[in-house]
Design an enzyme around this catalytic site. Structure first.
Site, short mmCIF file in Angstrom:
data_model
loop_
_atom_site.label_atom_id
_atom_site.label_comp_id
_atom_site.label_asym_id
_atom_site.label_seq_id
_atom_site.Cartn_x
_atom_site.Cartn_y
_atom_site.Cartn_z
N HIS A 17 -13.03 8.62 1.81
CA HIS A 17 -11.63 8.69 2.25
C HIS A 17 -11.53 9.39 3.61
O HIS A 17 -10.79 8.95 4.48
CB HIS A 17 -10.78 9.49 1.24
CG HIS A 17 -10.68 8.89 -0.13
ND1 HIS A 17 -10.93 9.61 -1.28
CD2 HIS A 17 -10.33 7.65 -0.54
CE1 HIS A 17 -10.75 8.83 -2.33
NE2 HIS A 17 -10.39 7.64 -1.92
N LYS A 41 -1.00 7.10 -15.23
CA LYS A 41 -2.45 7.24 -15.09
C LYS A 41 -2.81 8.70 -15.34
O LYS A 41 -2.19 9.60 -14.79
CB LYS A 41 -2.85 6.82 -13.67
CG LYS A 41 -4.28 6.35 -13.54
CD LYS A 41 -4.44 5.64 -12.19
CE LYS A 41 -5.88 5.61 -11.74
NZ LYS A 41 -6.02 4.97 -10.42
N ARG A 90 -15.47 -1.40 0.46
CA ARG A 90 -16.83 -0.90 0.29
C ARG A 90 -17.82 -2.05 0.14
O ARG A 90 -18.82 -2.13 0.81
CB ARG A 90 -16.92 0.00 -0.95
CG ARG A 90 -16.30 1.36 -0.72
CD ARG A 90 -16.13 2.09 -2.00
NE ARG A 90 -15.30 1.30 -2.93
CZ ARG A 90 -14.73 1.79 -4.01
NH1 ARG A 90 -14.91 3.05 -4.33
NH2 ARG A 90 -13.99 1.04 -4.78
N SER A 128 -13.95 7.80 -6.31
CA SER A 128 -13.45 9.00 -6.99
C SER A 128 -13.85 9.00 -8.46
O SER A 128 -14.12 10.05 -9.04
CB SER A 128 -11.93 9.08 -6.87
OG SER A 128 -11.55 9.24 -5.54
O1 PNS Z 1 -7.01 4.64 -4.68
P1 PNS Z 1 -6.52 3.46 -5.45
O2 PNS Z 1 -6.21 3.87 -6.88
O3 PNS Z 1 -7.47 2.29 -5.37
O4 PNS Z 1 -5.14 2.99 -4.78
C1 PNS Z 1 -4.38 1.91 -5.31
C2 PNS Z 1 -2.98 1.87 -4.66
C3 PNS Z 1 -2.30 3.21 -4.76
C4 PNS Z 1 -3.11 1.49 -3.20
C5 PNS Z 1 -2.16 0.75 -5.37
O5 PNS Z 1 -2.30 0.90 -6.75
C6 PNS Z 1 -0.68 0.81 -5.02
O6 PNS Z 1 -0.29 0.53 -3.91
N1 PNS Z 1 0.14 1.21 -6.01
C7 PNS Z 1 1.57 1.37 -5.83
C8 PNS Z 1 2.33 0.40 -6.70
C9 PNS Z 1 2.40 -0.94 -6.01
O7 PNS Z 1 2.97 -1.09 -4.94
N2 PNS Z 1 1.79 -1.96 -6.64
C10 PNS Z 1 1.82 -3.28 -6.15
C11 PNS Z 1 0.52 -3.71 -5.60
S1 PNS Z 1 0.35 -5.43 -5.97
#
Ligand code: PNS
Length: 161
Positions: A17, A41, A90, A128
């Site tokens: 990150h 979560k 990645r 993570s």
């Molecule tokens: O670090 P992560 O858990 O891979 O991040 C995922 C994240 C936070 C980028 C994604 O889950 C997100 O944007 N969540 C917010 C809810 C949302 O907008 N969902 C629609 C995506 S299709």
């Protein structure tokens, strides 16, 4: 003015990150590191703890701010004025999921463009969840997590090093 958001769970923040934050803050005028407040979560760190660690990590970056958001990313983007989503790729295994989210976000909010950064080879294996797993069993996480946060991760598992 380009305003980008780097969204994620950051539970906990890793060197991967950190690398994306450093590189993307050099590309865009402003960067928001956006911590998802996902109450469904089960997270290791509270949102406030994650925001505070990220603030500590980015304190010397003048164009980086840290915030948390609830709900849809595109709604937060409309509120904050960010139009670029930064994500790290990645490996090819990330691609399908990331492509789907990027396309959905673009349909929902056509101003939103996702820009992918290929992760530094040094960190391409890192996540993570792997850090949490290693820490839970007392494994060495000092190669994964910035020094100042290592003990905070162990503390969550009641491990003293
Ligand atoms: O670090 P992560 O858990 O891979 O991040 C995922 C994240 C936070 C980028 C994604 O889950 C997100 O944007 N969540 C917010 C809810 C949302 O907008 N969902 C629609 C995506 S299709």
């Amino acid at each position: 003015m380009s305003k980008a958001i780097y969204p994620g769970s950051f539970d906990p923040v890793t060197f991967g990150h950190q690398d994306i934050i450093e590189r993307s803050s050099a590309v865009f005028d402003e960067l928001i590191v956006g911590v998802l407040n996902n109450s469904t979560k089960n997270s290791l760190f509270s949102v406030d703890e994650r925001v505070s660690m990220l603030k500590e990590l980015t304190k010397n970056f003048k164009n980086v701010t840290v915030d948390s958001f609830d709900g849809l990313l595109v709604d937060y983007m409309k509120e904050s004025g960010a139009t670029i989503i930064v994500r790290g790729l990645r490996a090819v295994t990330d691609f399908e999921y990331e492509l789907q989210i990027a396309q959905t976000n673009h349909v929902e909010y056509p101003k939103a463009e996702t820009i992918f950064f290929t992760t530094n080879l040094k960190f391409s294996y890192l996540s993570s969840s792997v850090v949490r797993e290693f820490a839970a069993y007392g494994g060495d996480i000092s190669k994964f997590v910035p020094k100042q946060f290592v003990d905070r991760v162990y503390e969550k598992f009641n491990i003293k090093k």
